[in-house]
Scaffold this motif. Structure first.
Motif, PDB file in Angstrom:
ATOM      1  N   SER A 189     -22.352  27.260  64.030  1.00 14.31           N
ATOM      2  CA  SER A 189     -22.367  26.047  63.219  1.00 14.31           C
ATOM      3  C   SER A 189     -22.603  26.441  61.767  1.00 14.31           C
ATOM      4  CB  SER A 189     -23.470  25.084  63.693  1.00 14.31           C
ATOM      5  OG  SER A 189     -24.751  25.667  63.553  1.00 14.31           O
ATOM      6  N   ALA A 190     -22.118  25.588  60.869  1.00 17.68           N
ATOM      7  CA  ALA A 190     -22.280  25.826  59.440  1.00 17.68           C
ATOM      8  C   ALA A 190     -22.354  24.488  58.720  1.00 17.68           C
ATOM      9  CB  ALA A 190     -21.117  26.659  58.902  1.00 17.68           C
ATOM     10  N   ARG A 191     -23.115  24.439  57.655  1.00 17.86           N
ATOM     11  CA  ARG A 191     -23.221  23.221  56.849  1.00 17.86           C
ATOM     12  C   ARG A 191     -22.226  23.286  55.697  1.00 17.86           C
ATOM     13  NH1 ARG A 191     -29.686  21.615  56.784  1.00 17.86           N
ATOM     14  NH2 ARG A 191     -29.905  21.646  59.071  1.00 17.86           N
ATOM     15  N   ILE A 192     -21.557  22.164  55.493  1.00 12.64           N
ATOM     16  CA  ILE A 192     -20.553  22.088  54.428  1.00 12.64           C
ATOM     17  C   ILE A 192     -20.824  20.837  53.603  1.00 12.64           C
ATOM     18  CG2 ILE A 192     -18.833  23.322  55.795  1.00 12.64           C
ATOM     19  CD1 ILE A 192     -17.515  20.654  56.442  1.00 12.64           C
ATOM     20  N   PRO A 193     -20.301  20.775  52.377  1.00 11.23           N
ATOM     21  CA  PRO A 193     -20.514  19.580  51.531  1.00 11.23           C
ATOM     22  C   PRO A 193     -19.888  18.340  52.164  1.00 11.23           C
ATOM     23  CG  PRO A 193     -19.741  21.426  50.216  1.00 11.23           C
ATOM     24  CD  PRO A 193     -19.594  21.834  51.645  1.00 11.23           C
ATOM     25  N   ASP A 194     -20.556  17.219  51.980  1.00 13.92           N
ATOM     26  CA  ASP A 194     -20.043  15.954  52.511  1.00 13.92           C
ATOM     27  C   ASP A 194     -19.068  15.356  51.496  1.00 13.92           C
ATOM     28  OD1 ASP A 194     -19.574  13.690  53.909  1.00 13.92           O
ATOM     29  OD2 ASP A 194     -21.545  12.783  53.581  1.00 13.92           O
ATOM     30  N   ARG A 195     -17.865  15.925  51.472  1.00  9.31           N
ATOM     31  CA  ARG A 195     -16.829  15.451  50.555  1.00  9.31           C
ATOM     32  C   ARG A 195     -15.463  15.688  51.193  1.00  9.31           C
ATOM     33  NH1 ARG A 195     -14.524  19.942  48.645  1.00  9.31           N
ATOM     34  NH2 ARG A 195     -15.794  21.826  48.327  1.00  9.31           N
ATOM     35  N   ARG A 199     -17.548  33.624  51.453  1.00 10.22           N
ATOM     36  CA  ARG A 199     -17.218  32.337  50.834  1.00 10.22           C
ATOM     37  C   ARG A 199     -18.410  31.383  50.830  1.00 10.22           C
ATOM     38  NH1 ARG A 199     -12.886  34.749  52.711  1.00 10.22           N
ATOM     39  NH2 ARG A 199     -10.807  34.384  51.796  1.00 10.22           N
ATOM     40  N   GLY A 200     -19.590  31.877  51.180  1.00  6.97           N
ATOM     41  CA  GLY A 200     -20.810  31.095  51.031  1.00  6.97           C
ATOM     42  C   GLY A 200     -21.264  30.322  52.257  1.00  6.97           C
ATOM     43  N   TYR A 201     -20.586  30.488  53.375  1.00  7.05           N
ATOM     44  CA  TYR A 201     -20.995  29.769  54.573  1.00  7.05           C
ATOM     45  C   TYR A 201     -22.151  30.520  55.260  1.00  7.05           C
ATOM     46  CZ  TYR A 201     -16.607  27.248  54.065  1.00  7.05           C
ATOM     47  OH  TYR A 201     -15.562  26.461  53.583  1.00  7.05           O
ATOM     48  N   VAL A 202     -23.176  29.758  55.646  1.00  6.23           N
ATOM     49  CA  VAL A 202     -24.311  30.317  56.385  1.00  6.23           C
ATOM     50  C   VAL A 202     -24.093  29.973  57.862  1.00  6.23           C
ATOM     51  CG1 VAL A 202     -26.800  30.296  56.719  1.00  6.23           C
ATOM     52  CG2 VAL A 202     -25.844  30.054  54.413  1.00  6.23           C
ATOM     53  N   LEU A 203     -23.959  31.002  58.692  1.00  5.84           N
ATOM     54  CA  LEU A 203     -23.621  30.809  60.093  1.00  5.84           C
ATOM     55  C   LEU A 203     -24.872  30.767  60.958  1.00  5.84           C
ATOM     56  CD1 LEU A 203     -20.571  33.268  60.420  1.00  5.84           C
ATOM     57  CD2 LEU A 203     -20.629  30.921  59.529  1.00  5.84           C
ATOM     58  N   HIS A 204     -24.908  29.811  61.854  1.00  7.56           N
ATOM     59  CA  HIS A 204     -25.966  29.728  62.879  1.00  7.56           C
ATOM     60  C   HIS A 204     -25.280  29.812  64.236  1.00  7.56           C
ATOM     61  CE1 HIS A 204     -28.965  28.534  59.872  1.00  7.56           C
ATOM     62  NE2 HIS A 204     -28.002  27.799  59.335  1.00  7.56           N
ATOM     63  N   TYR A 205     -25.647  30.839  65.002  1.00 12.33           N
ATOM     64  CA  TYR A 205     -24.937  31.081  66.263  1.00 12.33           C
ATOM     65  C   TYR A 205     -25.495  30.228  67.394  1.00 12.33           C
ATOM     66  CZ  TYR A 205     -23.041  34.943  63.646  1.00 12.33           C
ATOM     67  OH  TYR A 205     -22.428  35.696  62.692  1.00 12.33           O
ATOM     68  N   ARG A 206     -24.580  29.774  68.269  1.00  9.06           N
ATOM     69  CA  ARG A 206     -24.954  28.911  69.385  1.00  9.06           C
ATOM     70  C   ARG A 206     -24.849  29.670  70.695  1.00  9.06           C
ATOM     71  NH1 ARG A 206     -21.621  24.212  70.045  1.00  9.06           N
ATOM     72  NH2 ARG A 206     -19.845  25.325  69.188  1.00  9.06           N
TER      73      ARG A 206
END
Length: 403
Positions: free
Chosen positions: A331-337, A396-403
């Motif tokens: 999972s990764a958090r991205i801007p809400d746009r 590219r700046g994405y922070v990954l959280h593994y599931r």
């Protein structure tokens, strides 16, 4: 309590027309890995789906008429249950089987289909065995132990004779190990015929009672953890097989859960064999510890069983794909746009990654007001490709959280 080659030969005669002579099959991937010929002994194709019919039939067929009249009782997570149920039906006696709660449904249904009465007891094979002992004391039924009886060990030993007949030049035999009945029988039979043959047992590291038991010189209980290899999840070696293992088996190694799942996946993809995790333990050992199996001459890996719940198979295959670097879930958090998700997916497309699943979450107490979380499952082409994908995302700046 010692089992002899003569008793194994007698068991072999009893099993003629009862147990199948299962095929052997070469494995190019494993041969390339080890630098020696590797042959699979496909006991997963045996009647009732595992080697268990061998020992169960010999034990039940040798009962006296008055013992058969009282019926038999057994405890098992599945394979021994099916072996006892089938053997009892062939001999013509009643069978009651205690299985742990949560035992795989296909194994339970198959046991019923062979004519046995099934009852659940506790959450482990040990608790089911206690219930079986109590039933035997109440009713006089004969307990058919899954591994701790000379007749059972002799029956399993017929597999060792079969291996040497099919691969007479074999120099190493690798065998999954739970309570020890199979490896004990194979080792005593094979070493009696060919003293130079090396026999290696394999246990799941989450429930590995043999290494400490052999170190202490006596069967010793261990505190086990949950393992996908439920067929070999036995916390204490049997007294009868332990004597044979200590005498005839050269080594007992352990394997992790990732190795078990990767081995099962390899058997599906490359050998076209459906095996359960316990049945793939010997292959897992070759993959996890290739250096320990260097040597000359053919090596035979025993696929001891193929009774796997389809639901478990789905989970194990996914686990195996992840362990092999071919599946990535994060999972990764991205801007809400608008367009933010498209940008993430474009990066994956550029890396030639196939997206299997996307979950877009906008409402969570842990999310900022200007961000969303995206959970993805994707396919990669192997460990190197997966590593490049992860690096491209992080760059590219994405922070990954593994599931």
């Amino acid at each position: 309590m010692t089992v002899t080659l003569a008793e194994v030969r007698a068991a072999e005669a009893m099993l003629a027309g009862i147990a199948s002579r299962t095929p052997v099959q070469g494995s190019r991937p494993l041969s390339d890995l080890l630098g020696r010929r590797v042959v699979l002994k496909c006991e997963n194709l045996q009647r009732a789906g595992s080697f268990k019919i061998r020992g169960a039939y010999v034990r039940i067929a040798r009962l006296r008429p008055e013992e058969r009249a009282r019926g038999v009782v057994a405890a098992s997570a599945g394979n021994h249950a099916q072996g006892v149920a089938l053997a009892a039906s062939l001999v013509g006696t009643r069978a009651k089987v205690y299985m742990p709660e949560g035992a795989p449904l296909p194994k339970l249904e198959a046991t019923l289909a062979y004519g046995a009465e099934v009852e659940t007891a506790g959450t482990s094979v040990e608790s089911a065995l206690e219930a079986a002992h109590a039933y035997a004391e109440r009713t006089g039924a004969v307990l058919i132990h899954p591994f701790d009886h000379p007749d059972v060990v002799a029956g399993q030993g017929t597999l060792g004779l079969e291996i040497l007949e099919q691969v007479p030049e074999a120099t190493t035999i690798v065998v999954p190990v739970g309570g020890g009945g199979l490896v004990a029988g194979i080792a005593l039979a094979a070493r009696a015929v060919r003293p130079d043959v090396r026999v290696v047992g394999v246990q799941a590291e989450h429930v590995a009672a043999y290494p400490p038991s052999l170190a202490q010189g006596t069967p010793t209980s261990v505190e086990g953890r949950r393992t996908m290899a439920d067929g070999i999840a036995v916390s204490r070696p049997g007294d009868v097989p332990f004597e044979q293992v200590a005498r005839w088996v050269d080594d007992v190694v352990t394997v992790g859960e990732e190795s078990l799942s990767r081995a099962l996946l390899m058997m599906l993809e490359r050998a076209k064999q459906v095996v359960e995790p316990a049945g793939a333990a010997a292959v897992a050992a070759l993959m996890e510890h290739p250096g320990q199996f260097a040597g000359e001459g053919p090596l035979v890996a025993v696929l001891s069983g193929g009774n796997i719940d389809p639901l478990l198979l789905m989970r194990v295959v996914r686990h195996g794909l992840a362990a092999a670097g071919r599946f990535l879930s994060f999972s990764a958090r991205i801007p809400d746009r608008p367009g933010a998700l498209e940008e993430l997916l474009r990066v994956l497309a550029q890396m030639e990654v196939n997206v299997l699943d996307v979950v877009h979450e906008r409402t969570s107490a842990t999310l900022g007001v200007d961000e969303v979380e995206v959970a993805l499952s994707v396919e990669a082409r192997g460990p190197e490709h997966r590593a490049r994908v992860e690096e491209a995302l992080r760059t590219r700046g994405y922070v990954l959280h593994y599931r």
